[in-house]
Design an enzyme around this catalytic site. Structure first.
Site, PDB file in Angstrom:
ATOM      1  N   ASP A 190      70.505 144.010 -10.903  1.00 28.40           N
ATOM      2  CA  ASP A 190      68.982 143.926 -10.791  1.00 28.40           C
ATOM      3  C   ASP A 190      68.173 144.723  -9.592  1.00 28.40           C
ATOM      4  O   ASP A 190      67.446 143.131  -9.056  1.00 28.40           O
ATOM      5  CB  ASP A 190      68.519 142.755 -11.240  1.00 28.40           C
ATOM      6  N   GLU A 357      64.118 146.208 -21.099  1.00 22.87           N
ATOM      7  CA  GLU A 357      63.167 145.246 -20.232  1.00 22.87           C
ATOM      8  C   GLU A 357      63.360 146.264 -19.146  1.00 22.87           C
ATOM      9  O   GLU A 357      63.583 147.170 -19.052  1.00 22.87           O
ATOM     10  CB  GLU A 357      64.439 144.352 -19.725  1.00 22.87           C
TER      11      GLU A 357
END
Length: 467
Positions: A190, A357
């Protein structure tokens, strides 16, 4: 430069490190150099820690040794899986050095608490100047020691022989840099990439935990996107956040008001499993950050639908900043000038088709780009889609998938990205994670960076992920 000279240069840095004591952990070196290293036994010159058939031992390694032997004798030093104050040692194939039944071996990271502890070691002074000994994180009275060239975790003995058998020199790595390696050593996912004051910064999730239950964030910086400086832990949920103690996910950092704001996801190890968003503030992009509110910025129960994770902040040319977040449902809202509050009545749903997401917004030549990740991060099909629009809040026109797996070269699960423009240019880069090459999965991921280019009409050319 000879291997011996390179080794001495590394050793001089290690010898200069300060030593501290942390509660409930053994005394340990404040810093060890992260990145690729080899470990030479101090009383068996020319023998290095090596794994063979998963078992760890010390074997002779020379410049004429086979490449596989050199690979097996090279480890990446990373922050400890069980504690960022200690260290873990990752092989070139993604395995970790760990103890099992007091025998040292290398195994795939299962991510559970037992494995993390078994694979974490704290550094103390070795028997000779510049050398280190490695104590077990979960058995602090035991050290890694060679016996008959095999490596064991043995109870400490206050003898010259034991101290020598348990001491190692950190040497330059026998194996060259792995062309399949990530831009950061170790497991990180991420990644949020940004430019502050002409320097690149990366803020990733610390990966390698079952259920993604990591607790801290680190910062890395670079001038060239190749050589990265590790600035250490910038926020740790345990001591630094009162309302969250695990699930330190997907940070993002923005600059405003002469300060830096870290937006992050957090959860509690006990009680509700729901995640919430927080914001921390610092005077430097490398922290340390402190929780700005002492409570969540966005509560798990504040809005109906979707999971409250994956914050991202975009600041438009007029100085107005927007907060985006959500898994399953994407939301956006204007942030107040303090960067730590907003009007919840103004939050709106901006979920595009295919969205799962990791929202990310940027602007180029007056056009706004809304990007996201599709699929599940545990799937090799995890990928990045995007849309374009005329404002930071849309409406959005879908443009398709722009980043996805390349199975022919072993790249899987490409997603949860961020984008940055090189200063004073129209050169753009995309940072993202992928399954660690070659043996990673959805909780063992690594960070990569590639060029991102545009067509004449402003659409993004498909990004070809590279090794």
């Amino acid at each position: 430069m000879t291997m011996r000279l390179r080794s001495l240069l590394v050793l001089s840095a290690v010898a200069a490190a300060a030593f501290v004591v942390v509660a409930e952990e053994p005394a340990h070196a404040a810093t060890l150099p992260t990145g690729a290293r080899s470990l030479e036994a101090v009383n068996q010159a020319g023998r290095y820690v090596r794994h063979a058939d998963h078992l760890a031992r010390i074997d002779p390694v020379t410049s004429s040794s086979a490449n596989q032997v050199k690979l097996d004798a090279t480890f990446t030093v990373v922050n400890g899986l069980a504690s960022p104050n200690c260290y873990s040692f990752q092989t070139k194939t993604g395995l970790f050095l760990r103890h099992r039944d007091y025998r040292l071996r290398v195994d795939p990271n299962t991510g559970d608490a037992t494995f993390r502890a078994d694979a974490t070691f704290c550094a103390v002074d070795g028997s000779v100047s510049g050398s280190v000994a490695l104590t077990s994180y979960n058995y602090p009275d035991r050290r890694i020691r060679h016996r008959d060239f095999a490596l064991w975790l043995d109870a400490y003995q206050d003898t010259a022989t034991f101290r020598a058998d348990s001491s190692f020199r950190l040497a330059a790595p026998w194996a060259p840099r792995n062309t399949k390696g990530p831009v950061l050593p170790g497991l990180f996912a991420d990644p949020h990439i940004a430019v502050f004051n002409g320097r690149y910064y990366l803020y990733p999730t610390t990966d390698g935990y079952a259920g993604w239950a990591g607790t801290y964030y680190k910062a890395f910086s670079s001038t060239d996107l190749v050589n990265w400086t590790d600035h250490g832990v910038i926020l740790d949920h345990g001591p630094d956040v009162s309302w969250a103690d695990n699930s330190a996910w997907a940070p993002a950092v923005a600059s405003a008001n002469g300060r830096y704001y870290l937006y992050f996801s957090g959860g509690a190890a006990s009680g509700s499993t729901a995640k919430q968003l927080g914001v921390a503030v610092a005077d430097s992009p490398t922290g340390p950050f402190r929780d700005a509110l002492g409570r969540p910025l966005v509560r798990a129960d504040q809005f109906a639908g979707g999971q409250t994770i994956d914050p991202m902040v975009f600041t438009d040319d007029d100085g107005q900043s927007y907060l985006y977040w959500g898994q399953g449902v994407a939301r956006a809202v204007r942030l107040n000038a303090d960067m730590t509050s907003f009007d919840p009545t103004q939050a709106r749903v901006v979920t595009p088709a295919g969205y799962n997401e990791a929202p990310f917004v940027f602007k180029r030549n007056g056009l706004y780009y809304f990007m996201w990740s599709e699929g599940d991060t545990r799937s090799e099909d995890y990928r990045v889609g995007y849309a374009t629009g005329s404002s930071p809040l849309g409406p959005w026109t879908a443009r398709g998938v722009v980043l996805q797996k390349r199975l022919e070269v072993g790249i899987r699960g490409t997603g949860h990205h961020s984008v940055v423009r090189a200063p004073n240019s129209d050169t753009w880069y995309i940072a993202y994670h992928r399954f660690a090459v070659p043996a990673g999965n959805g909780t063992n991921r690594e960070t990569a960076i590639d060029r991102m280019e545009f067509n004449a009409d402003g659409t993004i050319r498909p990004v070809v992920p590279t090794l």
